[in-house]
Structure formats: structure tokens, C-alpha cells
Design a protein around this motif. Structure first.
Motif, mmCIF file in Angstrom:
data_model
loop_
_atom_site.group_PDB
_atom_site.id
_atom_site.type_symbol
_atom_site.label_atom_id
_atom_site.label_comp_id
_atom_site.label_asym_id
_atom_site.label_seq_id
_atom_site.Cartn_x
_atom_site.Cartn_y
_atom_site.Cartn_z
ATOM 1 N N GLU A 1 -2.283 1.478 10.874
ATOM 2 C CA GLU A 1 -3.381 2.012 11.558
ATOM 3 C C GLU A 1 -4.927 1.285 11.410
ATOM 4 O O GLU A 1 -5.602 0.920 12.350
ATOM 5 N N ALA B 1 3.015 10.827 10.769
ATOM 6 C CA ALA B 1 1.606 11.216 10.778
ATOM 7 C C ALA B 1 0.639 10.140 10.191
ATOM 8 O O ALA B 1 0.875 9.706 9.188
ATOM 9 N N PRO B 2 -0.509 9.775 10.729
ATOM 10 C CA PRO B 2 -1.619 9.023 9.954
ATOM 11 C C PRO B 2 -2.036 9.660 8.793
ATOM 12 O O PRO B 2 -2.363 10.950 8.810
ATOM 13 N N PHE C 1 8.691 1.522 3.260
ATOM 14 C CA PHE C 1 8.312 2.498 4.457
ATOM 15 C C PHE C 1 7.917 1.664 5.513
ATOM 16 O O PHE C 1 6.557 1.081 4.869
ATOM 17 N N GLU D 1 1.669 -4.263 2.195
ATOM 18 C CA GLU D 1 1.461 -3.752 0.720
ATOM 19 C C GLU D 1 0.964 -4.746 -0.369
ATOM 20 O O GLU D 1 0.796 -6.035 0.232
ATOM 21 N N CYS E 1 -2.729 0.338 5.680
ATOM 22 C CA CYS E 1 -2.104 1.010 6.577
ATOM 23 C C CYS E 1 -1.853 0.270 7.926
ATOM 24 O O CYS E 1 -2.952 -0.377 8.297
HETATM 25 N N1 THU Z 1 1.385 4.002 5.899
HETATM 26 C C1 THU Z 1 0.999 3.724 6.857
HETATM 27 O O1 THU Z 1 0.858 2.263 7.299
HETATM 28 N N2 THU Z 1 0.441 4.220 7.687
HETATM 29 C C2 THU Z 1 0.307 5.773 7.463
HETATM 30 O O2 THU Z 1 -0.398 6.521 8.046
HETATM 31 C C3 THU Z 1 0.807 6.446 6.190
HETATM 32 C C4 THU Z 1 1.391 5.564 5.328
HETATM 33 C C5 THU Z 1 1.912 3.022 4.785
HETATM 34 C C6 THU Z 1 1.074 2.729 3.467
HETATM 35 C C7 THU Z 1 2.460 2.199 2.661
HETATM 36 O O3 THU Z 1 2.504 0.927 2.858
HETATM 37 C C8 THU Z 1 3.558 3.038 3.001
HETATM 38 O O4 THU Z 1 3.237 3.363 4.486
HETATM 39 C C9 THU Z 1 4.141 4.042 2.177
HETATM 40 O O5 THU Z 1 2.869 5.040 1.948
#
Ligand code: THU
Length: 135
Positions: free
Chosen positions: A55, A88-89, A24, A44, A53
Motif C-alpha cells: 500500500e 487488511a492493511p 506473504f 522485503e 508494504c
Molecule cells: N504487508 C503488506 O504489504 N501490506 C499489509 O497491509 C500487510 C503486510 C507485507 C509486509 C511483509 O512483506 C509481509 O506482508 C508480511 O508481513
């Protein structure tokens, strides 16, 4: 800087996503009051919990470079090569951003074809913040 321009910077930042476990891929572009844009991608980890994340990557880059005031963040995400209609965050990122952003701060969500805008006040109501810690 238009919302679409900020979104396109987030799409570009997403190319650097390190997401071998979820696939993702997320990109973010945080606009400082100075006009400078700070980009981020998700990073990750084999231990899963150290994952950061997109953000927060952008936010921590900005803080580490001395910028503390922001007006908007664009966020794009999706599995592999796809861009979701809406990424969405997560709650942790909302809280992390709320330390530095007031209720009028704007979240530019979606993708360059269809943009949705929500404010911090809408996305994180009844939040806990520094004001609560004042005696
Ligand atoms: N993830 C983000 O980078 N931002 C978000 O707001 C939602 C999730 C990432 C964390 C992880 O690497 C992947 O998306 C799956 O959860």
C-alpha cells in the motif's frame, strides 16, 4: 473503474512482490482522483524493518508523481500462490494513507471472487491527522 477492475490490477501488481522472507505476497492498486492507478507490491529486506508494504509503495509512487487525492485502494495478499479472503492493511499503512485520504476513501479488500469494501472512517476511527497540528 469498477471495484473488481481495481482489484484485478492489484492482483497483477502482486506478481512483482519481493517477499523472500515471509512469502506473504501483497499487491495494491491506488486510484487517484485524476483516474490514474498507482500500483504497488511489498518489498522485503534482510534487515526486516526496512520492509515496505504494498500500500505504501503505491502511495509513495503516487505522491512522487504529483497526485495527492485518492478515492480508493484495492489490496490483495496471501502466502505463495494463495489469495486470502481478506488482507487488511496494517496500521502503518492506514495512517500513511490517512494523510491524503478523507473518511469516505474506500478500501476494496478480499479478492476478485469476493470483494468487501470499508471506508477510511470505519477502518481508522479517532485518527490523528494534520488537523490536530493546527494552532
Ligand atoms: N504487508 C503488506 O504489504 N501490506 C499489509 O497491509 C500487510 C503486510 C507485507 C509486509 C511483509 O512483506 C509481509 O506482508 C508480511 O508481513
Amino acid at each position: 473503474m469498477t471495484d473488481k477492475e481495481l482489484m484485478e490490477i492489484a492482483v497483477k501488481a502482486r506478481e512483482m512482490s519481493y517477499s523472500p522472507y515471509s512469502n506473504f505476497r501483497v499487491g495494491a492498486a491506488l486510484l487517484g482522483l485524476s483516474g490514474k492507478v498507482y500500483t504497488g507490491c511489498n518489498v522485503e529486506n534482510a534487515g526486516y524493518t526496512p520492509t515496505n508494504c504494498a500500500e505504501r509503495t503505491a502511495l509513495f509512487k503516487a505522491i512522487s508523481e504529483g497526485e495527492h487525492e485518492f478515492t480508493a485502494i484495492a489490496i490483495v495478499g496471501g502466502l505463495g500462490d494463495t489469495l486470502n479472503d481478506l488482507c487488511a492493511p496494517c496500521g502503518v499503512c492506514r495512517q500513511a494513507l490517512s494523510e491524503f485520504c478523507d473518511n469516505s476513501f474506500r478500501f476494496i479488500l478480499g479478492n476478485p471472487k469476493e470483494i468487501k469494501v470499508v471506508t477510511m472512517g470505519e477502518i481508522l476511527p479517532y485518527s490523528f491527522g494534520k488537523g490536530d497540528l493546527k494552532l
